[in-house]
Design a protein around this motif. Structure first.
Motif, PDB file in Angstrom:
ATOM      1  N   TYR A  31      61.919 -16.601  27.036  1.00 23.42           N
ATOM      2  CA  TYR A  31      62.059 -17.633  28.058  1.00 23.42           C
ATOM      3  C   TYR A  31      63.427 -17.494  28.721  1.00 23.42           C
ATOM      4  N   ARG A  32      63.436 -17.700  30.038  1.00 32.22           N
ATOM      5  CA  ARG A  32      64.662 -17.588  30.815  1.00 32.22           C
ATOM      6  C   ARG A  32      65.104 -18.965  31.305  1.00 32.22           C
ATOM      7  N   LEU A  33      66.411 -19.207  31.223  1.00 31.63           N
ATOM      8  CA  LEU A  33      66.967 -20.494  31.657  1.00 31.63           C
ATOM      9  C   LEU A  33      66.845 -20.641  33.171  1.00 31.63           C
ATOM     10  N   THR A  34      66.271 -21.758  33.618  1.00 31.24           N
ATOM     11  CA  THR A  34      66.125 -22.003  35.058  1.00 31.24           C
ATOM     12  C   THR A  34      66.993 -23.160  35.539  1.00 31.24           C
ATOM     13  N   ALA A  43      77.429 -40.494  23.408  1.00 35.22           N
ATOM     14  CA  ALA A  43      77.628 -39.048  23.361  1.00 35.22           C
ATOM     15  C   ALA A  43      76.896 -38.383  24.522  1.00 35.22           C
ATOM     16  N   LYS A  44      76.842 -37.049  24.487  1.00 34.55           N
ATOM     17  CA  LYS A  44      76.182 -36.265  25.536  1.00 34.55           C
ATOM     18  C   LYS A  44      75.357 -35.157  24.893  1.00 34.55           C
ATOM     19  N   VAL A  45      74.363 -34.665  25.627  1.00 31.38           N
ATOM     20  CA  VAL A  45      73.628 -33.463  25.234  1.00 31.38           C
ATOM     21  C   VAL A  45      73.554 -32.543  26.441  1.00 31.38           C
ATOM     22  N   TYR A  46      73.517 -31.263  26.176  1.00 33.73           N
ATOM     23  CA  TYR A  46      73.327 -30.258  27.231  1.00 33.73           C
ATOM     24  C   TYR A  46      71.856 -29.867  27.202  1.00 33.73           C
ATOM     25  N   ARG A  47      71.125 -30.184  28.259  1.00 34.63           N
ATOM     26  CA  ARG A  47      69.683 -29.930  28.303  1.00 34.63           C
ATOM     27  C   ARG A  47      69.398 -28.683  29.132  1.00 34.63           C
ATOM     28  N   GLY A  48      68.682 -27.748  28.537  1.00 32.77           N
ATOM     29  CA  GLY A  48      68.298 -26.528  29.245  1.00 32.77           C
ATOM     30  C   GLY A  48      66.800 -26.479  29.473  1.00 32.77           C
ATOM     31  N   SER A  49      66.407 -26.103  30.688  1.00 31.16           N
ATOM     32  CA  SER A  49      64.986 -25.943  31.021  1.00 31.16           C
ATOM     33  C   SER A  49      64.684 -24.453  31.139  1.00 31.16           C
ATOM     34  N   TYR A  50      63.656 -24.006  30.428  1.00 28.46           N
ATOM     35  CA  TYR A  50      63.326 -22.587  30.367  1.00 28.46           C
ATOM     36  C   TYR A  50      61.895 -22.354  30.849  1.00 28.46           C
ATOM     37  N   VAL A  51      61.663 -21.164  31.406  1.00 31.78           N
ATOM     38  CA  VAL A  51      60.324 -20.772  31.813  1.00 31.78           C
ATOM     39  C   VAL A  51      60.047 -19.398  31.231  1.00 31.78           C
ATOM     40  N   GLU A  52      58.800 -19.167  30.888  1.00 32.69           N
ATOM     41  CA  GLU A  52      58.415 -17.876  30.315  1.00 32.69           C
ATOM     42  C   GLU A  52      58.693 -16.759  31.306  1.00 32.69           C
ATOM     43  N   GLU A  53      59.250 -15.666  30.829  1.00 29.50           N
ATOM     44  CA  GLU A  53      59.620 -14.560  31.708  1.00 29.50           C
ATOM     45  C   GLU A  53      58.386 -14.026  32.419  1.00 29.50           C
ATOM     46  N   GLY A  54      58.535 -13.775  33.717  1.00 22.76           N
ATOM     47  CA  GLY A  54      57.429 -13.282  34.540  1.00 22.76           C
ATOM     48  C   GLY A  54      56.770 -14.371  35.333  1.00 22.76           C
ATOM     49  N   ALA A  55      56.867 -15.602  34.885  1.00 25.49           N
ATOM     50  CA  ALA A  55      56.206 -16.702  35.595  1.00 25.49           C
ATOM     51  C   ALA A  55      56.833 -16.948  36.951  1.00 25.49           C
ATOM     52  N   LYS A  59      71.089 -18.161  27.997  1.00 32.53           N
ATOM     53  CA  LYS A  59      70.316 -17.744  29.176  1.00 32.53           C
ATOM     54  C   LYS A  59      68.918 -17.281  28.797  1.00 32.53           C
ATOM     55  N   ILE A  60      68.778 -16.677  27.635  1.00 35.01           N
ATOM     56  CA  ILE A  60      67.478 -16.193  27.173  1.00 35.01           C
ATOM     57  C   ILE A  60      67.242 -16.698  25.754  1.00 35.01           C
ATOM     58  N   VAL A  61      66.044 -17.243  25.506  1.00 38.88           N
ATOM     59  CA  VAL A  61      65.666 -17.645  24.152  1.00 38.88           C
ATOM     60  C   VAL A  61      64.295 -17.054  23.848  1.00 38.88           C
ATOM     61  N   GLU A  62      64.013 -16.895  22.564  1.00 38.23           N
ATOM     62  CA  GLU A  62      62.710 -16.399  22.129  1.00 38.23           C
ATOM     63  C   GLU A  62      62.074 -17.423  21.199  1.00 38.23           C
ATOM     64  N   GLU A  63      60.779 -17.638  21.397  1.00 35.74           N
ATOM     65  CA  GLU A  63      60.048 -18.576  20.560  1.00 35.74           C
ATOM     66  C   GLU A  63      58.603 -18.136  20.477  1.00 35.74           C
TER      67      GLU A  63
END
Length: 314
Positions: free
Chosen positions: A78-81, A242-254, A69-73
């Protein structure tokens, strides 16, 4: 029926994308008319930094590949949307793989295999193969004394008062066990790994090739080990779907910014072949346009007549 899929972006959430598709298309000389639109995917894109992260390819259950749900880079959070599972084609790949074999009861004189048939597995793609790989290392897991140690002994030069064990002369009157260490040395067995607890004759002296010999049986214990052999090398796994799980993230606050929100949509247009049933609709459209044009023409003529009358009066 013909289906056409397109991806587009819009600032209007209600935009179904009709203006991105032709009303009538032609394929192989046959005309098709747009009948319906189907939204396959919709994603809100916030202003600011956006990340897309794919999981490792997998087959089977996606449970272990769900995006965080949350990643840092680079110091940003970044929060998962949005997240979705996508199908991909994995090409044949070669990667380093290891597997182990547990060898039980290995004694001092045993040689460890330098090659072994082992089972290797790609956990993500749920693929398994049996291949021959070279040894990488060996690791002792445990050791213990095995009391089933027995071996035959043959002495030569047997005489009434003595016999020869190699180059060592042993009197007949002395118990064989007194020369246990000499027997181990004769057999080239280290005393740290082998111990003789009893030796007994198993037959009478007999002549062999002109020499008088006699056989005996030694019993005792030997130190054995359980050793795990690690085997590794490059292994080629075949191509697979095969398959992949794709996550879309947005910077927190945006997400708190309301300006310039963009919707990314994937829409499928469904076309059906034109038949005679479309003719009334086409005719109705032509008649409507004709009536409108005729109205404008009559209005234009009336204006001209009025202008001419006004000039005549002046």
């Amino acid at each position: 029926m013909v289906e056409i899929k397109k991806e587009f972006r819009t600032i209007n959430k209600e935009d179904e994308g009709r203006n991105h598709f032709e009303k009538i298309i032609e394929k192989n000389g046959i005309k098709y008319m747009l009948r319906s639109l189907r939204t396959d995917h919709e994603e809100l894109i916030y202003p600011g930094s956006v990340l897309t992260i794919d999981s490792p390819p997998f087959m089977g259950s996606p449970e272990g590949y769900i995006p965080q749900k949350i990643v840092e880079e680079e110091g940003k959070r970044y929060r998962l949307t949005a997240s979705e599972i996508q199908d991909i084609s994995m090409e044949e790949k070669t990667k380093y793989s290891e597997s182990s074999v547990l060898y039980k009861g290995v004694e001092y004189i045993d040689q460890m295999p330098e090659q072994a048939q082992v089972r290797v597995r790609d956990e993500d793609l749920n693929q398994e193969q049996i291949v021959e790989l070279p040894a990488v290392s060996y690791a002792e897991e445990s050791n213990y004394w095995n009391y089933d140690f027995t071996f035959p002994i043959t002495v030569s030069g047997y005489q009434e008062k003595s016999y020869l064990l190699g180059d060592t002369e042993i009197p007949n009157v002395v118990p064989l066990i007194d020369y246990a260490e000499a027997f181990l040395k004769y057999l080239n067995l280290p005393p740290d790994y082998y111990e003789i607890t009893s030796i007994a004759w198993t037959g009478e002296p007999e002549e062999r090739n002109g020499d008088l010999v006699r056989t005996a049986q030694a019993r005792g214990r030997k130190l054995v080990k359980n050793i795990r052999g690690i085997y590794g090398g490059e292994v080629t796994f075949p191509a697979v779907q095969a398959k992949v799980y794709r996550g879309s993230y947005v910077e927190e606050g945006a997400e708190n910014q309301t300006d310039h929100l963009i919707y990314k949509k994937i829409v499928t247009a469904v076309y059906e072949r034109q038949t005679g049933e479309e003719f009334p609709e086409i005719l109705r459209s032509i008649l409507t346009k004709t009536i409108v044009l005729t109205g404008f023409l009559i209005l234009f003529i009336v204006i001209l007549i009025l202008c001419r009358k006004k000039k005549i009066k002046n």
